[in-house]
Write an enzyme that holds these catalytic residues in place. Sequence first.
Site, PDB file in Angstrom:
ATOM      1  CB  ILE A 267       2.081  -6.789  -2.813  1.00 20.84           C
ATOM      2  CG1 ILE A 267       3.567  -6.579  -2.499  1.00 20.84           C
ATOM      3  CG2 ILE A 267       1.281  -7.087  -1.554  1.00 20.84           C
ATOM      4  CD1 ILE A 267       3.862  -5.328  -1.683  1.00 20.84           C
TER       5      ILE A 267
ATOM      6  CG  ASN B 130      -4.062  -2.794  12.365  1.00 19.25           C
ATOM      7  OD1 ASN B 130      -3.740  -3.232  13.468  1.00 19.25           O
ATOM      8  ND2 ASN B 130      -4.795  -3.483  11.516  1.00 19.25           N
TER       9      ASN B 130
ATOM     10  CB  VAL C 211      -2.135  -4.662   1.110  1.00 18.34           C
ATOM     11  CG1 VAL C 211      -1.555  -3.828   2.197  1.00 18.34           C
ATOM     12  CG2 VAL C 211      -1.067  -5.433   0.390  1.00 18.34           C
ATOM     13  CG  ASP C 212      -2.779  -6.272   7.767  1.00 20.57           C
ATOM     14  OD1 ASP C 212      -1.976  -7.220   7.810  1.00 20.57           O
ATOM     15  OD2 ASP C 212      -3.191  -5.669   8.782  1.00 20.57           O
TER      16      ASP C 212
ATOM     17  CB  SER D   7      -1.224   5.718   4.199  1.00 20.29           C
ATOM     18  OG  SER D   7      -0.699   5.431   5.474  1.00 20.29           O
TER      19      SER D   7
ATOM     20  N   GLY E 156      -5.345   3.255   1.036  1.00 19.78           N
ATOM     21  CA  GLY E 156      -6.626   2.545   1.007  1.00 19.78           C
ATOM     22  C   GLY E 156      -7.492   2.985   2.175  1.00 19.78           C
TER      23      GLY E 156
HETATM   24  N1  AR6 Z   1      -1.418  -5.960  -3.453  1.00 21.71           N
HETATM   25  C1  AR6 Z   1      -1.003  -4.686  -3.618  1.00 21.71           C
HETATM   26  N2  AR6 Z   1      -1.713  -3.616  -3.207  1.00 21.71           N
HETATM   27  C2  AR6 Z   1      -2.893  -3.852  -2.602  1.00 21.71           C
HETATM   28  C3  AR6 Z   1      -3.395  -5.157  -2.387  1.00 21.71           C
HETATM   29  C4  AR6 Z   1      -2.603  -6.242  -2.842  1.00 21.71           C
HETATM   30  N3  AR6 Z   1      -2.972  -7.512  -2.691  1.00 21.71           N
HETATM   31  N4  AR6 Z   1      -4.603  -5.048  -1.749  1.00 21.71           N
HETATM   32  C5  AR6 Z   1      -4.839  -3.720  -1.593  1.00 21.71           C
HETATM   33  N5  AR6 Z   1      -3.831  -3.005  -2.120  1.00 21.71           N
HETATM   34  P1  AR6 Z   1      -4.819  -0.673   2.498  1.00 21.71           P
HETATM   35  P2  AR6 Z   1      -3.791   1.389   4.333  1.00 21.71           P
HETATM   36  C6  AR6 Z   1      -3.637  -1.538  -2.163  1.00 21.71           C
HETATM   37  O1  AR6 Z   1      -6.221  -0.303   2.804  1.00 21.71           O
HETATM   38  O2  AR6 Z   1      -4.497   2.453   3.590  1.00 21.71           O
HETATM   39  C7  AR6 Z   1      -5.870  -2.612   6.843  1.00 21.71           C
HETATM   40  O3  AR6 Z   1      -7.100  -3.008   7.354  1.00 21.71           O
HETATM   41  C8  AR6 Z   1      -4.846  -0.661  -2.019  1.00 21.71           C
HETATM   42  O4  AR6 Z   1      -5.511  -0.513  -3.269  1.00 21.71           O
HETATM   43  O5  AR6 Z   1      -4.473  -2.102   2.393  1.00 21.71           O
HETATM   44  O6  AR6 Z   1      -2.366   1.606   4.728  1.00 21.71           O
HETATM   45  C9  AR6 Z   1      -4.778  -2.582   7.899  1.00 21.71           C
HETATM   46  O7  AR6 Z   1      -4.950  -3.603   8.850  1.00 21.71           O
HETATM   47  C10 AR6 Z   1      -4.219   0.638  -1.562  1.00 21.71           C
HETATM   48  O8  AR6 Z   1      -3.753   1.410  -2.676  1.00 21.71           O
HETATM   49  O9  AR6 Z   1      -3.796  -0.042   3.599  1.00 21.71           O
HETATM   50  C11 AR6 Z   1      -4.947  -1.227   8.490  1.00 21.71           C
HETATM   51  O10 AR6 Z   1      -5.958  -1.221   9.471  1.00 21.71           O
HETATM   52  C12 AR6 Z   1      -3.001   0.192  -0.758  1.00 21.71           C
HETATM   53  O11 AR6 Z   1      -2.819  -1.192  -1.057  1.00 21.71           O
HETATM   54  C13 AR6 Z   1      -5.361  -0.370   7.326  1.00 21.71           C
HETATM   55  O12 AR6 Z   1      -5.982  -1.266   6.401  1.00 21.71           O
HETATM   56  C14 AR6 Z   1      -3.127   0.353   0.738  1.00 21.71           C
HETATM   57  O13 AR6 Z   1      -4.466   0.065   1.147  1.00 21.71           O
HETATM   58  C15 AR6 Z   1      -4.194   0.252   6.623  1.00 21.71           C
HETATM   59  O14 AR6 Z   1      -4.665   1.111   5.629  1.00 21.71           O
END
Ligand code: AR6
Length: 169
Positions: free
Chosen positions: A11, A24, A33-34, A122, A124
């Site tokens: 993204i 978060n 992704v954050d 949510s 990941g």
């Molecule tokens: N582009 C698109 N999607 C992505 C990318 C990217 N560059 N990187 C990961 N994903 P997550 P959550 C996907 O864990 O579950 C953080 O530490 C990934 O494969 O990023 O909402 C925050 O600070 C997954 O399908 O977010 C919070 O503490 C999706 O993005 C916590 O994680 C979401 O994964 C939030 O957890």
Amino acid sequence: MTLIELVRGDITRESVDAIVNAANSSLLGGGGVDGAIHRRGGPAILEECRGLRASRYGKGLATGKAVATTAGDLDARWVIHTVGPVFSATEDRSGLLASCYRESLRIADELGARTVAFPAISTGVYRYPMQDAARIAVDAVRAAKTDVEEVRFVLFDERAYEAFAARLR
Ligand code: AR6
């Protein structure tokens, strides 16, 4: 009518008006992704997030809510940070997840954003089952009353892409 598109990829590489971050409540960054958004977007995003913590969100941003900052060096005008629910096997948190999409689009409307990219919020670190998350995401965007013309779900892997594609069909 909002056009819904699916793409597989990172993204942080998208050119849109607003990129949504699965943040978060601290708004101070994290993994997934954050982490990727803050890394590629540079320090201006974190700086603005710190300011938001100091001014409007002393206790953090609540789950299901959204707030915008600059997109820094990203190819977008804004990052919209939203806080998804941590998945629970005993409590239905689908309403909070739907709220992330709805609130992000509401903020997008306030900004005048017409193209918005979402990750699979949510699914990941927060462990939401992909098929449930895809259904909630697609249904929330379809039901939203918004001036956003194009919503792009940017899915990181094949499993996420397939889940969203299945719901869209
Ligand atoms: N582009 C698109 N999607 C992505 C990318 C990217 N560059 N990187 C990961 N994903 P997550 P959550 C996907 O864990 O579950 C953080 O530490 C990934 O494969 O990023 O909402 C925050 O600070 C997954 O399908 O977010 C919070 O503490 C999706 O993005 C916590 O994680 C979401 O994964 C939030 O957890």
